[in-house]
Design a protein around this motif. Structure first.
Motif, PDB file in Angstrom:
ATOM      1  N   PHE A   9       0.811  -1.217   0.000  1.00  0.00           N
ATOM      2  CA  PHE A   9       0.000   0.000   0.000  1.00  0.00           C
ATOM      3  C   PHE A   9       0.847   1.271   0.000  1.00  0.00           C
ATOM      4  CE2 PHE A   9      -3.282   2.827   1.874  1.00  0.00           C
ATOM      5  CZ  PHE A   9      -4.259   2.590   0.928  1.00  0.00           C
ATOM      6  N   THR A  10       2.070   1.202   0.560  1.00  0.00           N
ATOM      7  CA  THR A  10       2.896   2.394   0.719  1.00  0.00           C
ATOM      8  C   THR A  10       3.169   3.133  -0.592  1.00  0.00           C
ATOM      9  OG1 THR A  10       3.895   1.414   2.666  1.00  0.00           O
ATOM     10  CG2 THR A  10       5.051   3.270   1.700  1.00  0.00           C
ATOM     11  N   PRO A  11       3.569   2.455  -1.685  1.00  0.00           N
ATOM     12  CA  PRO A  11       3.784   3.197  -2.939  1.00  0.00           C
ATOM     13  C   PRO A  11       2.547   3.965  -3.378  1.00  0.00           C
ATOM     14  CG  PRO A  11       4.584   0.944  -3.140  1.00  0.00           C
ATOM     15  CD  PRO A  11       3.868   1.044  -1.824  1.00  0.00           C
ATOM     16  N   PHE A  12       1.406   3.352  -3.225  1.00  0.00           N
ATOM     17  CA  PHE A  12       0.153   4.016  -3.585  1.00  0.00           C
ATOM     18  C   PHE A  12      -0.028   5.283  -2.762  1.00  0.00           C
ATOM     19  CE2 PHE A  12      -4.308   4.726  -2.511  1.00  0.00           C
ATOM     20  CZ  PHE A  12      -4.798   5.046  -3.776  1.00  0.00           C
ATOM     21  N   THR A  13       0.254   5.197  -1.462  1.00  0.00           N
ATOM     22  CA  THR A  13       0.113   6.347  -0.575  1.00  0.00           C
ATOM     23  C   THR A  13       1.022   7.473  -1.028  1.00  0.00           C
ATOM     24  OG1 THR A  13      -0.296   4.786   1.189  1.00  0.00           O
ATOM     25  CG2 THR A  13       0.064   7.042   1.834  1.00  0.00           C
ATOM     26  N   ARG A  14       2.261   7.146  -1.378  1.00  0.00           N
ATOM     27  CA  ARG A  14       3.198   8.173  -1.850  1.00  0.00           C
ATOM     28  C   ARG A  14       2.684   8.834  -3.122  1.00  0.00           C
ATOM     29  NH1 ARG A  14       6.978   4.668  -1.257  1.00  0.00           N
ATOM     30  NH2 ARG A  14       8.405   4.651   0.315  1.00  0.00           N
ATOM     31  N   GLU A  15       2.110   8.054  -4.012  1.00  0.00           N
ATOM     32  CA  GLU A  15       1.558   8.607  -5.241  1.00  0.00           C
ATOM     33  C   GLU A  15       0.397   9.543  -4.925  1.00  0.00           C
ATOM     34  OE1 GLU A  15       2.318   8.250  -8.691  1.00  0.00           O
ATOM     35  OE2 GLU A  15       4.137   7.693  -7.612  1.00  0.00           O
ATOM     36  N   PHE A  16      -0.359   9.187  -3.927  1.00  0.00           N
ATOM     37  CA  PHE A  16      -1.585   9.894  -3.614  1.00  0.00           C
ATOM     38  C   PHE A  16      -1.332  11.219  -2.908  1.00  0.00           C
ATOM     39  CE2 PHE A  16      -5.759  10.274  -1.444  1.00  0.00           C
ATOM     40  CZ  PHE A  16      -6.536  10.207  -2.588  1.00  0.00           C
ATOM     41  N   ALA A  17      -0.216  11.332  -2.182  1.00  0.00           N
ATOM     42  CA  ALA A  17       0.072  12.519  -1.371  1.00  0.00           C
ATOM     43  C   ALA A  17       0.039  13.831  -2.168  1.00  0.00           C
ATOM     44  CB  ALA A  17       1.395  12.355  -0.642  1.00  0.00           C
ATOM     45  N   PRO A  18       0.725  13.924  -3.323  1.00  0.00           N
ATOM     46  CA  PRO A  18       0.676  15.198  -4.063  1.00  0.00           C
ATOM     47  C   PRO A  18      -0.748  15.577  -4.455  1.00  0.00           C
ATOM     48  CG  PRO A  18       2.336  13.742  -4.999  1.00  0.00           C
ATOM     49  CD  PRO A  18       1.591  12.953  -3.959  1.00  0.00           C
ATOM     50  N   PHE A  19      -1.515  14.599  -4.873  1.00  0.00           N
ATOM     51  CA  PHE A  19      -2.906  14.846  -5.241  1.00  0.00           C
ATOM     52  C   PHE A  19      -3.667  15.435  -4.054  1.00  0.00           C
ATOM     53  CE2 PHE A  19      -7.257  13.257  -5.071  1.00  0.00           C
ATOM     54  CZ  PHE A  19      -7.785  13.895  -6.184  1.00  0.00           C
ATOM     55  N   THR A  20      -3.452  14.862  -2.880  1.00  0.00           N
ATOM     56  CA  THR A  20      -4.132  15.334  -1.677  1.00  0.00           C
ATOM     57  C   THR A  20      -3.781  16.783  -1.381  1.00  0.00           C
ATOM     58  OG1 THR A  20      -3.937  13.102  -0.833  1.00  0.00           O
ATOM     59  CG2 THR A  20      -4.630  14.766   0.722  1.00  0.00           C
ATOM     60  N   ARG A  21      -2.497  17.112  -1.508  1.00  0.00           N
ATOM     61  CA  ARG A  21      -2.076  18.502  -1.265  1.00  0.00           C
ATOM     62  C   ARG A  21      -2.743  19.452  -2.242  1.00  0.00           C
ATOM     63  NH1 ARG A  21       2.847  16.312  -0.029  1.00  0.00           N
ATOM     64  NH2 ARG A  21       3.617  16.574  -2.151  1.00  0.00           N
ATOM     65  N   GLU A  22      -2.833  19.069  -3.515  1.00  0.00           N
ATOM     66  CA  GLU A  22      -3.459  19.952  -4.490  1.00  0.00           C
ATOM     67  C   GLU A  22      -4.957  20.065  -4.245  1.00  0.00           C
ATOM     68  OE1 GLU A  22      -2.424  18.997  -8.507  1.00  0.00           O
ATOM     69  OE2 GLU A  22      -0.303  18.833  -7.977  1.00  0.00           O
ATOM     70  N   PHE A  23      -5.522  19.031  -3.687  1.00  0.00           N
ATOM     71  CA  PHE A  23      -6.966  18.979  -3.518  1.00  0.00           C
ATOM     72  C   PHE A  23      -7.427  19.734  -2.275  1.00  0.00           C
ATOM     73  CE2 PHE A  23     -11.035  16.616  -3.055  1.00  0.00           C
ATOM     74  CZ  PHE A  23     -11.507  16.871  -4.329  1.00  0.00           C
TER      75      PHE A  23
END
Length: 57
Positions: A9-23
């Motif tokens: 799950f960790t790689p997915f979380t890292r991918e998701f972090a920038p999206f979360t910041r922009e959102f």
């Protein structure tokens, strides 16, 4: 707590972090809108309840 699931799950979380910041600005805007909108929602709920009471046979 280093289960296989966590490792997967960790790689997915890292991918998701920038999206979360922009959102997050949008989320803040939406929260503000929701707060301003909630009195209307409460009124509408009250109206709906009253209306159901009146229209029940």
């Amino acid at each position: 707590m280093n289960s296989p699931f966590t490792r997967e799950f960790t790689p997915f979380t890292r991918e998701f972090a920038p999206f979360t910041r922009e959102f997050s600005p949008f989320t803040r805007e939406f929260a503000r809108f929701t707060r301003e909108f909630s009195p209307f929602t409460r009124e509408f709920a009250r109206f709906t309840r009253e209306f159901k009471k009146d229209s029940s046979p």
